[in-house]
Enzyme design. Structure first.
Site, PDB file in Angstrom:
ATOM      1  N   ARG A 288       0.716  -1.127  -0.040  1.00 34.95           N
ATOM      2  CA  ARG A 288       0.263  -0.534   0.201  1.00 34.95           C
ATOM      3  C   ARG A 288       1.016   0.991   0.040  1.00 34.95           C
ATOM      4  O   ARG A 288       0.538   2.570   0.364  1.00 34.95           O
ATOM      5  CB  ARG A 288      -1.025   0.450   1.125  1.00 34.95           C
TER       6      ARG A 288
ATOM      7  N   GLU B 284      -5.174   3.545   5.778  1.00 39.59           N
ATOM      8  CA  GLU B 284      -5.412   3.779   4.369  1.00 39.59           C
ATOM      9  C   GLU B 284      -5.823   4.580   3.451  1.00 39.59           C
ATOM     10  O   GLU B 284      -5.555   5.200   2.544  1.00 39.59           O
ATOM     11  CB  GLU B 284      -5.948   2.367   3.852  1.00 39.59           C
TER      12      GLU B 284
ATOM     13  N   SER C 141     -11.373  -0.682   2.260  1.00 37.23           N
ATOM     14  CA  SER C 141     -10.703  -1.176   4.034  1.00 37.23           C
ATOM     15  C   SER C 141      -9.938   0.251   4.125  1.00 37.23           C
ATOM     16  O   SER C 141      -9.079   0.663   3.302  1.00 37.23           O
ATOM     17  CB  SER C 141      -9.021  -1.758   3.499  1.00 37.23           C
TER      18      SER C 141
HETATM   19  C1  LIG Z   1     -15.378  -1.023  -2.054  1.00 40.13           C
HETATM   20  C2  LIG Z   1     -14.260  -0.377  -2.062  1.00 40.13           C
HETATM   21  C3  LIG Z   1     -13.193  -1.640  -2.217  1.00 40.13           C
HETATM   22  C4  LIG Z   1     -11.847  -1.399  -2.267  1.00 40.13           C
HETATM   23  N1  LIG Z   1     -11.139  -2.874  -2.612  1.00 40.13           N
HETATM   24  C5  LIG Z   1      -9.179  -2.275  -2.906  1.00 40.13           C
HETATM   25  C6  LIG Z   1      -8.579  -3.307  -2.851  1.00 40.13           C
HETATM   26  O1  LIG Z   1      -9.224  -4.459  -2.667  1.00 40.13           O
HETATM   27  N2  LIG Z   1      -7.294  -2.908  -3.052  1.00 40.13           N
HETATM   28  C7  LIG Z   1      -6.996  -1.402  -3.126  1.00 40.13           C
HETATM   29  O2  LIG Z   1      -5.544  -1.068  -3.019  1.00 40.13           O
HETATM   30  N3  LIG Z   1      -7.765  -0.496  -3.061  1.00 40.13           N
HETATM   31  C8  LIG Z   1      -9.028  -0.724  -2.313  1.00 40.13           C
HETATM   32  N4  LIG Z   1      -9.734   0.364  -2.541  1.00 40.13           N
HETATM   33  C9  LIG Z   1      -9.225   1.569  -2.836  1.00 40.13           C
HETATM   34  C10 LIG Z   1      -9.289   2.151  -3.874  1.00 40.13           C
HETATM   35  O3  LIG Z   1     -10.027   1.723  -4.914  1.00 40.13           O
HETATM   36  C11 LIG Z   1      -7.719   2.628  -4.294  1.00 40.13           C
HETATM   37  O4  LIG Z   1      -7.016   3.213  -3.154  1.00 40.13           O
HETATM   38  C12 LIG Z   1      -8.054   2.973  -5.727  1.00 40.13           C
HETATM   39  O5  LIG Z   1      -6.543   3.196  -6.548  1.00 40.13           O
HETATM   40  C13 LIG Z   1      -8.925   4.422  -5.081  1.00 40.13           C
HETATM   41  O6  LIG Z   1      -8.610   4.856  -6.811  1.00 40.13           O
HETATM   42  P1  LIG Z   1      -9.472   6.630  -7.342  1.00 40.13           P
HETATM   43  O7  LIG Z   1      -9.132   6.514  -8.617  1.00 40.13           O
HETATM   44  O8  LIG Z   1     -10.738   5.995  -6.759  1.00 40.13           O
HETATM   45  O9  LIG Z   1      -8.215   7.222  -5.958  1.00 40.13           O
HETATM   46  P2  LIG Z   1      -9.041   8.624  -5.492  1.00 40.13           P
HETATM   47  O10 LIG Z   1      -9.298   8.585  -3.875  1.00 40.13           O
HETATM   48  O11 LIG Z   1      -9.371   9.628  -6.219  1.00 40.13           O
HETATM   49  O12 LIG Z   1      -7.501   9.602  -4.748  1.00 40.13           O
HETATM   50  C14 LIG Z   1      -6.391   8.100  -4.101  1.00 40.13           C
HETATM   51  C15 LIG Z   1      -4.968   9.028  -4.270  1.00 40.13           C
HETATM   52  O13 LIG Z   1      -4.775   8.607  -5.348  1.00 40.13           O
HETATM   53  C16 LIG Z   1      -3.977  10.462  -5.744  1.00 40.13           C
HETATM   54  N5  LIG Z   1      -3.921  10.190  -7.386  1.00 40.13           N
HETATM   55  C17 LIG Z   1      -5.532   9.783  -7.745  1.00 40.13           C
HETATM   56  N6  LIG Z   1      -4.910  10.083  -9.191  1.00 40.13           N
HETATM   57  C18 LIG Z   1      -4.420  10.071  -8.870  1.00 40.13           C
HETATM   58  C19 LIG Z   1      -3.314  10.882 -10.668  1.00 40.13           C
HETATM   59  N7  LIG Z   1      -3.915  10.399 -11.527  1.00 40.13           N
HETATM   60  N8  LIG Z   1      -1.797  11.179 -10.169  1.00 40.13           N
HETATM   61  C20 LIG Z   1      -1.380  11.692  -8.816  1.00 40.13           C
HETATM   62  N9  LIG Z   1      -2.621  10.639  -7.981  1.00 40.13           N
HETATM   63  C21 LIG Z   1      -3.633  10.499  -8.285  1.00 40.13           C
HETATM   64  C22 LIG Z   1      -4.551  11.461  -4.871  1.00 40.13           C
HETATM   65  O14 LIG Z   1      -4.544  12.582  -4.878  1.00 40.13           O
HETATM   66  C23 LIG Z   1      -5.116  10.383  -3.331  1.00 40.13           C
HETATM   67  O15 LIG Z   1      -3.685  10.962  -3.090  1.00 40.13           O
HETATM   68  C24 LIG Z   1     -11.141  -0.394  -2.048  1.00 40.13           C
HETATM   69  C25 LIG Z   1     -12.199   0.940  -2.186  1.00 40.13           C
HETATM   70  C26 LIG Z   1     -13.449   0.874  -2.616  1.00 40.13           C
HETATM   71  C27 LIG Z   1     -14.914   2.031  -2.229  1.00 40.13           C
END
Ligand SMILES: Cc1cc2nc3c(=O)[nH]c(=O)nc-3n(C[C@H](O)[C@H](O)[C@H](O)COP(=O)(O)OP(=O)(O)OC[C@H]3O[C@@H](n4cnc5c(N)ncnc54)[C@H](O)[C@@H]3O)c2cc1C
Length: 354
Positions: free
Chosen positions: A166, A333, A237
């Protein structure tokens, strides 16, 4: 519209928190780059912060954002087939699960264990998304990004990304100006199942093990056990699984012989945060409209019009209760935007216990 002012972020975070941002830039196309850099400069000259946003599935907005939110909506997928592998060049705004599904549907196997993880491709390297024994780093070749300070377009190899559990270089202060525009993934044609954590269902039913059966089993398990953000806002998580030294793990195992534990290559031991929270009797615990999910203790949900403060306080309550009981620290996380720091932890706990 490309630039909006005083916009709600409710549709752009999976907790469905109705925070507003003073400025919102929809970054859809690289031709907008010079305009984006001009806006970033102007916002910074007013000492206002800049936040890069994907689908908002790993973020908790605790208050309105006084700066600029850049929503990365770049699209495009190029798949280059060679004799031994597929190279996927994917723009940062593409939906991660749709990419996984597209690959499986087209016989490009490997990403199946990472099915149904919400969010966009550009966010996947940030915390090195992982599930069921696979991680983003297992497939990453390189990551392209723009330095928002200098405007340079740069590239890091997978090794330079310093991926860990992570974690990646993109979480460090030195990379706070990095806006990821594209990731390149490499999937070998010779597929090997990674089914250790994924396949109990299909194995039990005697199905042949293919990328498709693993994908199906994982989608079913995730749909069964994780709350749908459309129904109950959540960010998956909420905490990382804590990693402790062997001595601490041995102490805990003496007291709790059934405790799940996963020895790591470096001699440390990873514990299951969800198990610790459950053992602390916190399943179903509520503060305001926020709750610890009944089925999956690691997930905090927006059960009933929760405010960000409800979710934040519940998270702090969980952290302190687990620390009291096991002397193990849980690290979120989820990224907090504008939430109060740890200074008022005791206050929160006293309030909640009162
Ligand atoms: C139901 C559910 C289940 C999940 N299961 C998992 C799992 O199994 N494993 C896991 O690892 N995660 C899981 N997650 C967490 C999440 O899906 C991941 O962390 C995902 O990668 C976040 O993507 P996002 O586009 O929503 O990012 P955001 O929430 O929009 O951003 C997350 C971080 O990334 C940065 N960011 C986003 N895009 C960029 C970019 N283009 N350039 C630079 N920085 C950027 C943001 O500034 C922030 O710090 C889960 C979430 C949910 C809601």
């Amino acid at each position: 519209m490309m630039i909006e002012t005083n916009s709600s972020l409710k549709a752009f975070n999976t907790f469905s928190i109705d925070a507003k941002t003073k400025t919102l830039f929809h970054f859809k196309n690289m031709t907008q780059l010079s305009e984006l850099l001009t806006v970033v400069k102007a916002v910074r000259s007013e000492n206002r912060p800049v936040l890069i946003l994907g689908a908002g599935s790993n973020i908790l907005f605790c208050e309105d954002f006084s700066g600029l939110v850049i929503r990365v909506e770049l699209t495009g997928v190029d798949i280059i087939a060679s004799e031994n592998s597929y190279l996927l060049q994917v723009a940062a705004g593409e939906n991660w699960h749709q990419l996984v599904t597209h690959c499986i549907d087209n016989g490009i196997d490997g990403l199946e264990n990472l099915a149904l993880i919400p969010g966009v491709v550009g966010a996947a390297p940030i915390q090195n998304i992982g599930a069921y024994g696979s991680e983003f780093k297992d497939f990453c070749e390189s990551v392209d990004y723009i330095d928002l300070q200098t405007g340079e377009c740069l590239n890091l190899s997978a090794a330079q990304c310093l991926f860990a559990y992570r974690d990646s270089i993109f979480k460090s202060k030195t990379m706070e100006n990095a806006l990821i525009t594209k990731v390149t993934l490499k999937l070998p044609r010779k597929w090997q199942a990674n089914s250790r954590y994924a396949l109990s269902k299909s194995a039990e039913s005697g199905l042949e093990i293919t990328a498709q059966t693993i994908y199906d089993a994982i989608c079913q398990t995730r749909n069964d056990k994780l709350p749908d953000p459309e129904q109950y806002g959540n960010a998956g998580s909420f905490f990382k699984n804590p990693v402790v030294n062997q001595k601490k793990a041995a102490q805990l195992l003496k007291a709790y012989p059934k405790m799940p534990h996963y020895p790591q290559a470096d001699g440390q031991v990873k514990l299951a945060a969800g198990w610790l929270i459950e053992q602390a009797n916190l399943k179903g615990k509520t503060i305001g409209g926020a709750a610890v999910h009944q089925q999956q203790a690691l997930v905090l949900i927006n059960q009933n019009n929760a405010s960000a403060a409800d979710i934040f306080q519940l998270a702090e309550f969980v952290r302190i209760t687990v620390k009291d009981k096991f002397k193990v620290s849980l690290e979120p996380e989820v990224r907090f935007i504008g939430c109060q720091g740890e200074t008022n932890l005791t206050e929160v706990l006293n309030d909640v216990r009162a």
